[in-house]
Design an enzyme around this catalytic site. Structure first.
Site, PDB file in Angstrom:
ATOM      1  N   LYS A  66       1.097  -5.404  -7.205  1.00 49.83           N
ATOM      2  CA  LYS A  66      -0.218  -4.799  -7.411  1.00 49.83           C
ATOM      3  C   LYS A  66      -0.474  -4.569  -8.897  1.00 49.83           C
ATOM      4  O   LYS A  66      -1.492  -4.991  -9.445  1.00 49.83           O
ATOM      5  CB  LYS A  66      -0.331  -3.489  -6.626  1.00 49.83           C
ATOM      6  CG  LYS A  66      -1.671  -2.803  -6.767  1.00 49.83           C
ATOM      7  CD  LYS A  66      -1.660  -1.789  -7.879  1.00 49.83           C
ATOM      8  CE  LYS A  66      -3.064  -1.222  -8.099  1.00 49.83           C
ATOM      9  NZ  LYS A  66      -3.053  -0.243  -9.214  1.00 49.83           N
TER      10      LYS A  66
ATOM     11  N   ASP B 276      -4.343  -2.569  -3.394  1.00 46.94           N
ATOM     12  CA  ASP B 276      -4.065  -1.148  -3.550  1.00 46.94           C
ATOM     13  C   ASP B 276      -4.490  -0.426  -2.275  1.00 46.94           C
ATOM     14  O   ASP B 276      -4.798  -1.056  -1.274  1.00 46.94           O
ATOM     15  CB  ASP B 276      -4.802  -0.590  -4.764  1.00 46.94           C
ATOM     16  CG  ASP B 276      -6.286  -0.849  -4.664  1.00 46.94           C
ATOM     17  OD1 ASP B 276      -6.834  -0.789  -3.548  1.00 46.94           O
ATOM     18  OD2 ASP B 276      -6.916  -1.115  -5.694  1.00 46.94           O
TER      19      ASP B 276
END
Length: 218
Positions: free
Chosen positions: A124, A143
């Site tokens: 991420k 996320d």
DNA sequence: ATCCCGAGGG
DNA sequence: CCCTCTGGAT
């Protein structure tokens, strides 16, 4: 619950959200790739607003990777305390700074594999930094917002962020990978809250398999 | 699966 | 009081 045609669903979502959020991008303030990296590490389980409150003084005190690499752990912990998880984040920032200085010539690496060798950097964070600092796209940043919305919108039935990213990469043409996350993040913050989504005012309500649940609950 | 760990909102 | 916020490492 998955929709019948996830590819078509994904493109329609992008088509609509790109109109509502035409300049969707990161809300984190930064001026260099390394600042982008630090801000993104700090943003874990915290709000962008909170991080933007911390980083101006932080980047003035530690102006480059070398300064972070030589920082006192206890002191840096206090500097970032309000972001939460400050023990881990401070150690990771110092570790990442040392890695950048000792192994990458003081420059943040611009590839996924290299970025993942830095402590505190997962897919991420790497995706976010690559996209925002270098304009590069190797994957899709998943996320908490992307996870929640893609599940609600029927684009994936997985709950693991890495598997969700794989599902999305299979659904979307690569040209959309970078912006897709930001459309969902903006929409997640503005309309599709974690706790109480505002379905009646959502531009996706007619194609969202979860909308009726929340509308009935109103 | 669990831990890390603070601020803000409802 | 409980939940959530641009996760990652063990």
């Amino acid at each position: 619950m998955l929709v019948e045609n996830p590819e078509k669903q994904a493109l329609e979502i992008i088509k609509r959200l790109s109109v509502v959020y035409p300049d969707a991008k990161t809300a984190l303030n930064f001026t260099t790739p390394f600042e982008m990296l630090v801000a993104t590490i700090l943003s874990a389980q915290s709000t962008d607003k909170m991080i933007n409150k911390i980083t101006p003084a932080l980047f003035e005190k530690y102006p480059d990777p070398k300064a972070f690499a030589e920082a006192s752990l206890a002191e840096l912990e206090q500097d970032i305390k309000s972001s939460g998880f400050f023990h881990n984040k401070a150690a990771n920032i110092i570790g990442a700074a040392r890695g950048v200085v000792s192994r990458f010539g003081g420059v943040v690496p611009s590839g996924m594999a290299d970025m993942l060798t830095l402590p505190g950097v997962g897919r991420k964070t790497a995706n976010v930094v690559l996209h925002n600092a270098f304009g590069l796209v190797e994957g899709i940043a998943v996320d908490t917002h992307v996870k929640r919305l893609t599940e609600r919108l029927g684009l994936t039935s997985n709950t693991d962020p890495v598997k969700i990213e794989q599902d999305l990469m299979a659904l979307l043409p690569r040209t959309y990978w970078g912006d897709f996350s930001y459309y969902l993040i903006d929409h997640g913050r503005a309309v599709c809250d974690a706790k109480k989504p505002h379905c009646p005012e959502c531009v996706l309500k007619d194609i969202c398999p979860s909308a009726f649940l929340f509308i009935q609950a109103e």
